[in-house]
Design an enzyme around this catalytic site. Structure first.
Site, PDB file in Angstrom:
ATOM      1  N   ASP A 158      39.919  -8.051  21.572  1.00 29.54           N
ATOM      2  CA  ASP A 158      39.998  -7.821  20.951  1.00 29.54           C
ATOM      3  C   ASP A 158      39.834  -6.993  19.445  1.00 29.54           C
ATOM      4  OD1 ASP A 158      38.765  -6.347  22.452  1.00 29.54           O
ATOM      5  OD2 ASP A 158      35.940  -6.218  20.884  1.00 29.54           O
ATOM      6  N   GLU A 216      35.470  -4.773  23.018  1.00 28.94           N
ATOM      7  CA  GLU A 216      35.901  -3.044  23.279  1.00 28.94           C
ATOM      8  C   GLU A 216      35.276  -3.043  21.941  1.00 28.94           C
ATOM      9  OE1 GLU A 216      37.308   1.270  22.047  1.00 28.94           O
ATOM     10  OE2 GLU A 216      37.812  -1.328  21.598  1.00 28.94           O
TER      11      GLU A 216
END
Length: 360
Positions: free
Chosen positions: A47, A113
């Protein structure tokens, strides 16, 4: 793509989606080749932060455009680039080893994250542990180098703790202050007292802890009205001289002394970001030596910067962070030199070769 590439190389791959109330479901991937120990894991996240105004980018942020031997794109540095390098290095090592490592190579890849980090690495590690998976060491590919590849290894991270100082008073007219109790006066005094003295002087592996107020608000739209309440939000980055509980006690004691009996409270937010350090030893020496061989630079061992998923991994095995140059991460025109991608692949390859030939 990772599933396809790793399966073709002989990895057993699991795709896992975790979810809970109040957060989005997140896809994660766990892959492993080999069944023996030692088991070294590469960890990372796919991400990214939003690109902002895409029109301001030199190349569209998700096009992976290459110009003058530089790859542009959101996530090129933080941290799809490092994941690609870890995969390439692993495939190179396996090809030279006849398709099987002397121990095991694993990948822990999350999509959570940059977000709230509740449905990613923390749950992936619990899932793996419940299956009996054990990790001996881990490399997290966060961008760690300030200027050039080989500058720095992160061997730990400070903890992070958020709180809101809430001071209550009595609303009233500014012209009649004796009939009111202005919370702004008290919050200013408490804030000054909390920040007046250092939290500590640092420790062997960490800079001093610091507390910073980042927002002060009374929600008051009328200039001649004393507000009933004042709030100040703050964040603390703390080293290994503190635990979350000892830090809370210290801040609340300072606040009580400054409040002089006036009403206040501190609302502490839950935190999963505790301080940790992987102390120098054989594993850190192995990684440091591989970096020096591949780049010609002796990396600094650092605990600077914010938090990362290493705070979860450290509960399962020793972990260090080493990735690309971090100068453009989260910025417009995030980019990486293609030569650095080749060099990081070489570093990871040397780590694997050293690791299985002479395990720490």
């Amino acid at each position: 793509m990772l599933e396809r590439v790793l399966k073709a190389a002989g990895f057993t791959v699991h795709r896992l989606t975790f979810a809970e109330a109040g957060s989005a479901p997140i896809e994660n991937l766990y892959a492993r080749i080999g069944t023996a120990s030692p088991n070294i894991a590469f960890a990372g996240h796919t991400d990214v932060v939003p690109p902002g105004d895409e029109a301001t980018w030199r190349h569209p942020p998700f096009s992976a455009g290459v110009e003058d031997d530089t790859l542009y794109g959101r996530g090129a540095v933080d941290m799809k680039g490092a994941i690609a390098c870890a995969v390439a290095a692993s495939l190179d090592h396996l090809a030279a080893a006849g398709g099987k490592p002397k121990g095991s190579i694993s990948f822990l890849i999350t999509g959570d994250e940059e977000g709230v980090a509740v449905n990613g690495t923390v749950k992936l590690l619990r899932w793996a542990a419940a299956r009996g998976e054990k990790f001996d060491h881990c490399i997290l590919g966060e961008p760690t180098n300030p200027k050039e590849l080989g500058d720095m290894i992160k061997i730990g991270r400070r903890g992070s703790l958020n709180g809101t100082l809430i001071v209550s008073g009595t609303a009233g007219h500014v012209a009649y202050p004796a009939l009111a109790d202005n919370p702004v006066r008290r919050i200013v005094a408490i804030m000054a007292a909390v920040m007046a003295e250092p939290l500590d002087a640092g420790s062997a592996h960490f800079d001093p802890s610091n507390l910073e107020f980042t927002s002060v608000d009374v929600g008051n739209k009328t200039v001649n009205v004393i507000p009933p309440e004042a709030r100040g939000r703050f964040n603390i980055r703390f080293n290994d001289r503190h635990t979350q509980e000892s830090l809370k006690a210290l801040i609340e004691a300072r606040a009580h002394a400054a409040a002089q009996g006036g009403h206040f409270r501190i609302a502490w937010e839950p935190s999963n970001a505790d301080v940790f350090v992987t102390k120098p030893g054989p594993f850190v020496d192995l990684v440091s030596g591989a970096i020096a061989e591949a780049t010609g630079r002796q990396p600094e061992l650092s605990t600077s910067g914010g938090t990362s998923d290493a705070r979860f991994i450290k509960d399962y095995c020793p972990v260090v962070e080493f990735g690309l140059v971090n100068a453009t991460m989260h910025k417009i025109d995030e980019c990486v030199a293609t030569a650095d991608l080749a060099a990081l692949t070489a570093v990871y390859r040397r780590i694997l070769d050293r690791y299985f030939n002479n395990p720490p």
